[in-house]
Design a protein around this motif. Sequence first.
Motif, short mmCIF file in Angstrom:
data_model
loop_
_atom_site.label_atom_id
_atom_site.label_comp_id
_atom_site.label_asym_id
_atom_site.label_seq_id
_atom_site.Cartn_x
_atom_site.Cartn_y
_atom_site.Cartn_z
N PHE A 5 7.52 -21.46 12.27
CA PHE A 5 6.48 -20.27 12.11
C PHE A 5 6.69 -19.93 10.69
CE2 PHE A 5 10.65 -18.76 13.57
CZ PHE A 5 10.83 -17.77 12.71
N SER A 6 5.76 -19.19 9.93
CA SER A 6 5.98 -18.74 8.74
C SER A 6 6.62 -17.36 8.65
CB SER A 6 4.29 -18.57 8.09
OG SER A 6 4.35 -17.46 7.04
N LEU B 281 5.10 -2.70 14.98
CA LEU B 281 5.88 -1.33 14.88
C LEU B 281 4.73 -0.33 14.47
CD1 LEU B 281 8.75 -2.63 12.65
CD2 LEU B 281 9.04 -1.61 14.88
N ASN B 282 3.85 -0.64 13.87
CA ASN B 282 2.71 0.36 13.55
C ASN B 282 2.06 0.93 14.64
OD1 ASN B 282 3.44 0.58 10.75
ND2 ASN B 282 1.97 -1.09 9.98
N ARG B 283 1.75 -0.22 15.62
CA ARG B 283 0.97 0.31 16.74
C ARG B 283 1.59 1.01 17.68
NH1 ARG B 283 -1.05 -5.10 16.43
NH2 ARG B 283 0.46 -5.91 17.94
N LEU C 220 13.63 -10.33 7.55
CA LEU C 220 13.27 -8.77 8.14
C LEU C 220 14.36 -8.15 7.14
CD1 LEU C 220 13.26 -9.36 11.90
CD2 LEU C 220 11.25 -8.75 10.32
N ASN C 221 15.21 -8.22 6.60
CA ASN C 221 16.37 -7.51 5.75
C ASN C 221 15.49 -7.34 4.49
OD1 ASN C 221 19.41 -8.69 6.71
ND2 ASN C 221 18.38 -6.67 7.36
N SER D 9 4.69 -9.94 8.98
CA SER D 9 3.22 -9.21 9.34
C SER D 9 3.39 -8.92 10.50
CB SER D 9 2.14 -10.15 8.72
OG SER D 9 2.40 -10.36 7.48
N ARG D 10 3.55 -9.66 11.68
CA ARG D 10 3.40 -9.33 12.74
C ARG D 10 4.31 -8.21 13.30
NH1 ARG D 10 1.31 -14.13 16.79
NH2 ARG D 10 -0.05 -15.08 15.41
N VAL D 11 5.66 -8.27 12.89
CA VAL D 11 6.61 -7.12 13.39
C VAL D 11 6.02 -5.97 12.77
CG1 VAL D 11 8.75 -6.53 12.47
CG2 VAL D 11 8.55 -8.79 13.32
#
Length: 124
Positions: A106-107, A119-121, A21-22, A113-115
Motif C-alpha cells: 500500500f501507499s 477519524l474525521n467521520r 502516522l507519527n 489519508s484513509r486514517v
Amino acid sequence: MAHVLVADDDADIRNLVTFKLNQSGHRVTAVEDGLAALRAAREQPVDLVLLDIRMPGMSGLDVCRNLRAEPETATLPVIMITARSQEGDIEAGFAAGADDYITKPFSPRELSSRVTALLNRAAT
C-alpha cells in the motif's frame, strides 16, 4: 492528534506505518500480535485501530470481532491492512466489523489519508 493502535507481526510494516502516522502527527502504539492488540485496546483509550489479518495468537478478524462485541470498543474505527486481497477475504474483513480494508503493498500516503478520513467521520 489521534492515538492509533497498529497491530502487525511484520516489523517492517509496523515501523513504516508507525513512522508515517507519527509524521502525520498521530500518537502510535504498535504491537506484534492479535492478543497484544486486544489487550492494548482494552487498557488504553485509542481512537483508531489498524489490524493485519494474519497474526500469531489471534487473527485481526478475531480481534475486530472482539472489539465490536465489547461496549467500550464497539464503535472504535478499524482498518484492516493485509496481503489478503481476494474478494472473499475483503468480505470477511467487513463482516468482522472493519470500517475499511487496505491491501498490501500500500501507499503510506494513501494509508495516512484513509486514517484521517475515518477519524474525521468518527468525530462527527
